[in-house]
Design an enzyme around this catalytic site. Structure first.
Site, PDB file in Angstrom:
ATOM      1  N   ASP A   1      47.374  46.523  31.852  1.00  0.00           N
ATOM      2  CA  ASP A   1      46.211  47.055  31.208  1.00  0.00           C
ATOM      3  C   ASP A   1      45.526  46.205  30.306  1.00  0.00           C
ATOM      4  OD1 ASP A   1      44.417  49.221  30.930  1.00  0.00           O
ATOM      5  OD2 ASP A   1      45.495  49.824  29.152  1.00  0.00           O
TER       6      ASP A   1
ATOM      7  N   SER B   1      38.121  51.392  34.907  1.00  0.00           N
ATOM      8  CA  SER B   1      39.233  52.563  35.358  1.00  0.00           C
ATOM      9  C   SER B   1      38.782  52.951  36.689  1.00  0.00           C
ATOM     10  CB  SER B   1      39.176  53.508  34.504  1.00  0.00           C
ATOM     11  OG  SER B   1      37.829  54.320  34.379  1.00  0.00           O
TER      12      SER B   1
END
Ligand code: OXD
Ligand code: MN
Length: 589
Positions: free
Chosen positions: A282, A255
């Site tokens: 993602d 992240s």
């Protein structure tokens, strides 16, 4: 009990489980979500009436709504996340573990009667395009309309999922109860052996949109290990050359390393005729195809992205994506109900209402938007969405990219020598923590394959699974490592990043197609000057290019010691091949 919603439900296993959970939670009403526009309108109106949503300025942001979460509930909570397998060894040393029966007793105890006076929404949903070999059906039961409207964008929701399921019983069961949103009673628990998820005490994104991290990564990675496929924390993109040749790339970055930016990359003017297409930002599910290549789908149907830092320079495609039909969570509001966040414009507006609902001016010490404030938008909003994002056959992957945020040590890009070496490169990914995360700023956190918080079983077994996948592929993807974040001695980023990362993608594709040259280094193959397009790159000098690829033996000594820490934790299950790769790296250095 009153029943609402329009679904045609014939699957007895589904109705029996919903009835059992309703008996437990005791809602006043059950609403089967059909995914229709009318349903969305009705739920939005309810949300505005009860203050869950604020309608944003519809002239500036048509179809957009705003939500504030409880300030104690703004991010995924790894300390409250559990993998409840029969034995602790199956969950491994990097996951929290609890015995399944004991945890279920505790969670059902908390859920008992928790929906009294409320509505239980039944969300049938698909992860993956209909008809794909890996597509899964899930049901999330929730008392949150925020969850319903987010799941409506993040998944393919409603009757479509019931139709895909037919009378099969292999669906994921997900129960979500907000309770009183108290961190003391917050648990995000996975029971992979039963394909079950129970989440209580939170109402925030990653903890409660059960299709995403819980099903599509934790449960799916467990199932993939059992069944011979992979669920990965990876974006998927296609690069199309001026001749119309398309190459597909999967990339795993921890992240705060710009995954959404890379997935939506805008090639610079220099790359006339080149196009980048997004497939996912993602999650990737990948399996060996009949032709021996690795095929991938994006199981999601929307983006749940970090907002701060997004602007017309850094990510124009994201800005277009979130200009309509978007839910904004925990950003700041202007007086005319527009949204603002740090990094949106250079100058902040003179006055705002911050993410906590308080008056904010540029003199305020706190941030106006929460660092983890989010947008939720359907992928169909994305102007560069690849048509293949809906393809049940998936796309053949040519390259897998690993990466992290590293001020030093890691070159701009290198190619692993082979699959086994590539697995070692992925297993040792490190990334510097940013100010937004708890922990020392600048400290390197090891995050193998960017999966540390998302692997639903023992990480050592996960590495073994990666190594074994090679045997099932005739044409494995090549594996690369990238680092956009290297700094010079004055602390400035050396590489311009963003759209210019297209140059790195071009070299990677050139390698995969046997067109681009390279030189060998102890880390892997790197581009020589003549292999890498630096034309029309203003203010970037050849010396900078050399700096980007410098390998400092002292830094690498430290790096190898720091890699060892994670390996020691996993030692009993660590495949010997990775220890061997480590030895090889040391001897090459
Ligand atoms: C996400 C994450 O929200 O990785 O995608 O935390
Ligand atoms: Mn993620």
């Amino acid at each position: 009990m009153q029943k609402l919603g329009e679904c045609n439900v014939t699957n007895g296993a589904v109705t029996a489980w919903v009835e059992e959970m309703a008996k437990l939670c005791q809602p006043d009403r059950i609403w089967w979500c059909d995914g229709s526009e009318e349903e969305k309108e009705a739920i939005l109106q309810d949300g505005i009436r009860t203050g869950v949503f604020i309608k944003l300025n519809q002239k500036k942001l048509p179809g957009c709504y705003y939500h504030r979460s409880n300030p104690n509930d703004v991010a995924r909570v790894e300390q409250c996340t559990y993998i409840c397998t029969e034995t602790e060894e199956e969950a491994g040393p990097t996951n929290n573990w609890a015995p399944p029966e004991e945890m279920k007793r505790r969670l059902y105890g908390l859920a008992r009667g928790s929906m009294r006076g409320r509505t239980m929404y039944v969300i049938p949903y698909l992860m993956g395009p209909p008809g794909s070999p890996l597509t899964m059906v899930g049901f999330e039961l929730t008392d949150s309309i925020y969850v319903v409207l987010n799941m409506r964008m993040m998944t393919r929701m409603g009757q479509i999922a019931l139709d895909e399921l037919g009378d099969r019983t292999d669906f994921n069961r997900g129960l979500h109860c907000m309770l009183d949103v108290n961190p003391e009673r917050r648990y995000i628990c996975h029971f992979p052996q039963e394909n079950l998820i129970i989440s209580v005490g939170s109402a925030y994104g990653g903890n409660v949109l059960l299709g995403k991290k819980c099903l599509a990564l934790r449960i799916a990675s467990y199932l993939g290990h059992k069944q011979g496929w992979m669920a990965e924390h990876m974006l998927l993109l296609a690069v199309e050359s001026p001749e119309g040749e398309k190459s597909y790339i999967a990339a795993a970055l921890p992240s705060a390393c710009g995954k959404t930016n890379l997935a939506m990359l805008c090639p610079p003017d220099h790359f006339k005729g080149w196009k980048v297409w997004t497939i996912g930002d993602d999650i990737a599910w990948m399996w060996p195809g009949e032709d021996g290549r690795l095929y991938a789908i994006n199981p999601e149907a929307g983006y749940f992205g970090v907002v701060p830092g997004t602007n017309w320079q850094t990510n124009p495609n994201a800005m277009k994506t979130i200009s309509r039909n978007t839910i904004y969570t925990n950003v700041a509001l202007t007086s005319d109900l527009d949204v603002w966040w740090e990094g949106k414009t250079e100058e902040p507006p003179p006055e705002l209402i911050d993410w906590k609902g308080e008056r904010w001016t540029p003199a305020s010490k706190e941030r106006a938007a929460h660092p983890n404030s989010r947008f939720t938008a359907p992928m169909t909003n994305n102007p560069i969405l690849a048509p293949e994002a809906d393809s049940p056959q998936g796309v053949p992957i040519s390259a897998i990219i690993f990466g992290g945020r590293r001020a030093k040590t890691m070159p701009l890009v290198f190619e692993a020598f082979n699959w086994q070496h590539g697995v070692f490169v992925g297993a040792t990914i490190g990334s510097e923590m940013t100010a937004a995360a708890a922990g020392g700023k600048g400290q390197v956190r090891r995050d193998p394959m960017a999966m540390l918080p998302f692997c639903g079983y023992n990480m050592g077994h996960y590495f073994r699974h990666w190594l074994n996948m090679r045997k099932r592929l005739i044409h494995p993807p090549r594996i690369f490592h990238v680092n956009w974040f290297r700094r010079d001695e004055n602390g400035n980023f050396i590489w311009p990043g963003f759209g210019e990362n297209m140059r790195v993608l071009q070299w990677i594709i050139g390698r995969c197609r046997g067109r681009a040259g390279a030189r060998e280094t102890p880390l892997g193959w790197v581009p020589r000057d003549e292999d890498f397009d630096l034309e029309e790159l203003d203010n970037f000098r050849r010396e900078d290019f050399e700096l980007l690829f410098e390998i400092d033996p002292k830094e690498w000594q430290r790096e190898i010691v720091s890699q060892e820490e994670l390996f020691l934790r996993l030692y009993p299950q660590l495949p010997k091949e990775l220890i061997f790769q480590r030895e090889l790296l040391i001897s090459r250095l």
